[in-house]
Design a protein around this motif. Sequence first.
Motif, PDB file in Angstrom:
ATOM      1  N   GLY A 205       0.822  -1.195   0.000  1.00  0.00           N
ATOM      2  CA  GLY A 205       0.000   0.000   0.000  1.00  0.00           C
ATOM      3  C   GLY A 205       0.858   1.246   0.000  1.00  0.00           C
ATOM      4  O   GLY A 205       2.030   1.219   0.403  1.00  0.00           O
ATOM      5  N   ILE A 206       0.268   2.336  -0.463  1.00  0.00           N
ATOM      6  CA  ILE A 206       0.980   3.600  -0.541  1.00  0.00           C
ATOM      7  C   ILE A 206       0.021   4.736  -0.228  1.00  0.00           C
ATOM      8  O   ILE A 206      -1.139   4.721  -0.649  1.00  0.00           O
ATOM      9  N   SER A 207       0.496   5.721   0.518  1.00  0.00           N
ATOM     10  CA  SER A 207      -0.326   6.882   0.844  1.00  0.00           C
ATOM     11  C   SER A 207      -0.553   7.736  -0.389  1.00  0.00           C
ATOM     12  O   SER A 207       0.117   7.573  -1.399  1.00  0.00           O
ATOM     13  N   TRP A 208      -1.465   8.699  -0.294  1.00  0.00           N
ATOM     14  CA  TRP A 208      -1.817   9.455  -1.495  1.00  0.00           C
ATOM     15  C   TRP A 208      -0.670  10.316  -1.986  1.00  0.00           C
ATOM     16  O   TRP A 208      -0.549  10.562  -3.184  1.00  0.00           O
ATOM     17  N   ARG A 209       0.200  10.744  -1.083  1.00  0.00           N
ATOM     18  CA  ARG A 209       1.358  11.518  -1.515  1.00  0.00           C
ATOM     19  C   ARG A 209       2.547  10.630  -1.869  1.00  0.00           C
ATOM     20  O   ARG A 209       3.546  11.109  -2.384  1.00  0.00           O
TER      21      ARG A 209
ATOM     22  N   ARG B  22       3.773   5.521  -7.112  1.00  0.00           N
ATOM     23  CA  ARG B  22       2.641   6.131  -7.808  1.00  0.00           C
ATOM     24  C   ARG B  22       3.081   7.392  -8.517  1.00  0.00           C
ATOM     25  O   ARG B  22       4.053   8.050  -8.112  1.00  0.00           O
ATOM     26  N   ASP B  23       2.349   7.724  -9.562  1.00  0.00           N
ATOM     27  CA  ASP B  23       2.543   8.964 -10.299  1.00  0.00           C
ATOM     28  C   ASP B  23       1.168   9.612 -10.397  1.00  0.00           C
ATOM     29  O   ASP B  23       0.355   9.237 -11.252  1.00  0.00           O
ATOM     30  N   ASN B  24       0.897  10.552  -9.525  1.00  0.00           N
ATOM     31  CA  ASN B  24      -0.438  11.146  -9.480  1.00  0.00           C
ATOM     32  C   ASN B  24      -0.736  11.984 -10.729  1.00  0.00           C
ATOM     33  O   ASN B  24      -1.901  12.134 -11.095  1.00  0.00           O
ATOM     34  N   ALA B  25       0.290  12.493 -11.368  1.00  0.00           N
ATOM     35  CA  ALA B  25       0.079  13.232 -12.612  1.00  0.00           C
ATOM     36  C   ALA B  25      -0.481  12.325 -13.709  1.00  0.00           C
ATOM     37  O   ALA B  25      -1.179  12.786 -14.613  1.00  0.00           O
ATOM     38  N   LYS B  26      -0.152  11.045 -13.615  1.00  0.00           N
ATOM     39  CA  LYS B  26      -0.636  10.064 -14.594  1.00  0.00           C
ATOM     40  C   LYS B  26      -1.767   9.210 -14.036  1.00  0.00           C
ATOM     41  O   LYS B  26      -2.224   8.276 -14.703  1.00  0.00           O
ATOM     42  N   ASN B  27      -2.196   9.495 -12.813  1.00  0.00           N
ATOM     43  CA  ASN B  27      -3.251   8.700 -12.181  1.00  0.00           C
ATOM     44  C   ASN B  27      -2.917   7.208 -12.219  1.00  0.00           C
ATOM     45  O   ASN B  27      -3.769   6.372 -12.548  1.00  0.00           O
TER      46      ASN B  27
END
Length: 120
Positions: free
Chosen positions: A50-54, A72-77
């Motif tokens: 698991g990974i936090s949103w940031r 994760r890469d939030n820019a790429k969702n």
Amino acid sequence: QVQLVESGGGLVQAGGSLRLSCAGSGRTFSYSAMGWFRQAPGKEREFVAGISWRGSSTNYADSVKGRFTISRDNAKNTVYLQMNSLKPEDTAVYYCNPVQITSWDPLNSWGQGTQVTVSS
């Protein structure tokens, strides 16, 4: 509800590597803690990572610590699971899902997942 599509699974020999991707849609994806889960034949679905949103906090099942890395890469969702030193016991269908950050429990219904098969 966040819509998710898992990909990147396949057949690999023991000791090999795979990178799974989980593409999300919806405005809340970037603000959701995310998790990877897996279900082997005849077994219950289990938490893998698991990974936090940031991306500042991660958590791993003991069985994959030191071998798997979630990012994760939030820019790429998109959320990734890099799997190294794969073992036959890693064979399963892998799923991603938003998770509750304190318990890592899944929050949404399950998608179709992506099959990972590790041959000995």
